[in-house]
Design a protein around this motif. Structure first.
Motif, PDB file in Angstrom:
ATOM      1  N   ALA A 190       0.729  -1.218   0.032  1.00 52.51           N
ATOM      2  CA  ALA A 190      -0.031   0.085   0.147  1.00 52.51           C
ATOM      3  C   ALA A 190       1.026   1.132  -0.162  1.00 52.51           C
ATOM      4  O   ALA A 190       0.511   2.308  -0.756  1.00 52.51           O
ATOM      5  CB  ALA A 190      -1.048  -0.203   1.012  1.00 52.51           C
ATOM      6  N   ASP A 191       1.766   1.327   0.738  1.00 53.50           N
ATOM      7  CA  ASP A 191       2.944   2.417   0.846  1.00 53.50           C
ATOM      8  C   ASP A 191       3.399   2.732  -0.566  1.00 53.50           C
ATOM      9  O   ASP A 191       3.603   3.583  -0.987  1.00 53.50           O
ATOM     10  CB  ASP A 191       4.009   2.111   1.742  1.00 53.50           C
ATOM     11  N   MET A 192       3.809   1.307  -0.983  1.00 54.87           N
ATOM     12  CA  MET A 192       4.584   1.305  -2.430  1.00 54.87           C
ATOM     13  C   MET A 192       3.653   2.091  -3.648  1.00 54.87           C
ATOM     14  O   MET A 192       3.653   2.846  -4.446  1.00 54.87           O
ATOM     15  CB  MET A 192       5.071   0.142  -3.121  1.00 54.87           C
ATOM     16  N   ALA A 193       2.212   1.747  -3.473  1.00 53.82           N
ATOM     17  CA  ALA A 193       1.176   2.142  -4.408  1.00 53.82           C
ATOM     18  C   ALA A 193       0.942   3.636  -4.086  1.00 53.82           C
ATOM     19  O   ALA A 193       0.718   4.431  -5.332  1.00 53.82           O
ATOM     20  CB  ALA A 193      -0.031   1.376  -4.063  1.00 53.82           C
ATOM     21  N   ASP A 194       0.909   4.382  -2.921  1.00 53.41           N
ATOM     22  CA  ASP A 194       0.926   5.753  -2.621  1.00 53.41           C
ATOM     23  C   ASP A 194       2.203   6.440  -3.273  1.00 53.41           C
ATOM     24  O   ASP A 194       1.874   7.545  -3.778  1.00 53.41           O
ATOM     25  CB  ASP A 194       0.894   5.827  -1.049  1.00 53.41           C
ATOM     26  N   ILE A 195       3.122   5.892  -3.046  1.00 52.96           N
ATOM     27  CA  ILE A 195       4.341   6.665  -3.603  1.00 52.96           C
ATOM     28  C   ILE A 195       4.476   6.798  -5.001  1.00 52.96           C
ATOM     29  O   ILE A 195       4.730   7.674  -5.785  1.00 52.96           O
ATOM     30  CB  ILE A 195       5.843   5.716  -3.021  1.00 52.96           C
ATOM     31  N   HIS A 196       4.476   5.411  -5.573  1.00 49.84           N
ATOM     32  CA  HIS A 196       4.614   5.344  -7.112  1.00 49.84           C
ATOM     33  C   HIS A 196       3.073   5.721  -7.999  1.00 49.84           C
ATOM     34  O   HIS A 196       3.026   5.806  -9.340  1.00 49.84           O
ATOM     35  CB  HIS A 196       5.095   4.108  -7.671  1.00 49.84           C
ATOM     36  N   ARG A 202      -1.874  -1.259  -5.404  1.00 45.84           N
ATOM     37  CA  ARG A 202      -3.199  -1.031  -4.415  1.00 45.84           C
ATOM     38  C   ARG A 202      -3.936  -2.213  -4.456  1.00 45.84           C
ATOM     39  O   ARG A 202      -4.379  -2.851  -3.265  1.00 45.84           O
ATOM     40  CB  ARG A 202      -3.849   0.314  -4.470  1.00 45.84           C
ATOM     41  N   VAL A 203      -4.391  -3.068  -5.609  1.00 47.37           N
ATOM     42  CA  VAL A 203      -5.119  -4.144  -5.625  1.00 47.37           C
ATOM     43  C   VAL A 203      -4.360  -5.064  -5.095  1.00 47.37           C
ATOM     44  O   VAL A 203      -4.991  -6.003  -4.165  1.00 47.37           O
ATOM     45  CB  VAL A 203      -5.261  -4.369  -7.223  1.00 47.37           C
ATOM     46  N   MET A 204      -2.943  -5.114  -5.262  1.00 45.29           N
ATOM     47  CA  MET A 204      -2.150  -6.267  -4.615  1.00 45.29           C
ATOM     48  C   MET A 204      -2.241  -6.351  -3.094  1.00 45.29           C
ATOM     49  O   MET A 204      -2.312  -7.234  -2.533  1.00 45.29           O
ATOM     50  CB  MET A 204      -0.647  -6.218  -5.113  1.00 45.29           C
ATOM     51  N   ALA A 205      -2.181  -4.986  -2.766  1.00 46.23           N
ATOM     52  CA  ALA A 205      -2.336  -4.947  -1.110  1.00 46.23           C
ATOM     53  C   ALA A 205      -3.579  -5.479  -0.510  1.00 46.23           C
ATOM     54  O   ALA A 205      -3.551  -6.047   0.469  1.00 46.23           O
ATOM     55  CB  ALA A 205      -1.864  -3.465  -0.863  1.00 46.23           C
ATOM     56  N   MET A 206      -4.679  -4.833  -1.226  1.00 46.23           N
ATOM     57  CA  MET A 206      -5.928  -5.458  -0.965  1.00 46.23           C
ATOM     58  C   MET A 206      -6.241  -6.914  -1.130  1.00 46.23           C
ATOM     59  O   MET A 206      -6.807  -7.418  -0.073  1.00 46.23           O
ATOM     60  CB  MET A 206      -7.112  -4.823  -1.706  1.00 46.23           C
TER      61      MET A 206
END
Length: 260
Positions: A190-196, A202-206
């Motif tokens: 989720a952090d990586m999704a926010d940064i990039h 984000r789907v992977m995190a969910m």
């Protein structure tokens, strides 16, 4: 003319320093990624923890957090403390420029440096994001294969990262390092999704969060995500081709209808 020359010399000096810092950062990032990947393979958590870059995404200062995210989007693994030093060094250049070139010329030079720095970092970040999204389907297929062998998601991500190219390799080496240091997989993704700014991460995190709480097949979710990414890319290509043909048709009609 003297003011223009002073601005030119100031911009050249700043560009030289910025270029040297960029080359040094890239070399350090590549060296760090190779070292951490070897540590992850060996499972040496103590050395990984001592490797320096902890990637703390909970930076309290909003300006420093914004600057760190802008730098990290380019693929550079730079500690927040180093980014803070760069910001302090740039702040010290402001009074120097004002004294040497005068208020107006100094403000113009500082503004040009700010805009150029933001433009270079944003362009590099956009290229980095495009390469990550391009490599993501093959990476997810590799993760699904490793998961089929009975491995955990963390092991699958690290194994797939070893077979990937940059920049995806460095991204998920960083994910594996943070997970080894105690962070949750879904939190780091989720952090990586926010940064990039990549919705697929984000789907992977969910998916990882749902799998941890309720179970389910991550393999099927990742395969569905691969299909969605490739369908989206195909639709984007078709749209570009359609608009290109439309533009050519409009230009041709415009030239054909123009008076001689």
């Amino acid at each position: 003319m003297s003011q223009l020359a002073s601005i030119g010399l100031f911009l050249a000096a700043v560009a030289a320093v910025f270029g040297a810092m960029l080359l040094w950062t890239r070399a350090r990032t590549r060296e760090r990624q190779e070292d951490v990947l070897m540590r992850l393979r060996a499972g040496d958590d103590a050395i990984i923890a001592a490797s320096g870059f902890g990637e703390d995404q909970t930076i309290s200062n909003p300006v420093l957090r914004w600057a760190c995210h802008l730098v990290w989007r380019t693929g550079a693994e730079t500690e927040p403390a180093m980014v803070a030093r760069w910001m302090i060094a740039f702040a010290l250049l402001v009074p120097i420029a004002l004294v040497l070139m005068g208020v107006l010329a100094g403000l113009v030079a500082i503004g040009i440096v700010l805009v150029m720095t933001w433009a270079v970092l944003s362009r590099q970040a956009a290229r980095q994001r495009a390469r990550i999204i391009e490599q993501l389907p093959d990476f997810l297929e590799s993760v699904a294969r490793v998961l089929s062998a009975g491995n955990s998601l963390e092991e699958a991500l690290i194994s797939a990262a070893q077979e990937s190219n940059e920049p995806l390799r460095g991204l998920f080496v960083s994910v594996g390092r943070q997970v080894r240091l105690g962070a949750s997989v879904e939190g780091v993704l989720a952090d990586m999704a926010d940064i990039h700014r990549i919705r697929d991460l984000r789907v992977m995190a969910m998916a990882a969060s749902i799998n941890r709480k309720y179970g389910g097949s991550l393999r099927e979710i990742f395969r569905s995500l691969v299909q969605a990414i490739r369908s989206r890319d195909m639709a984007a290509r078709e749209l570009r081709a359609l608009t290109a043909a439309t533009r050519k048709s409009l230009l041709r009609d415009a030239f054909d209808g123009s008076p001689v």
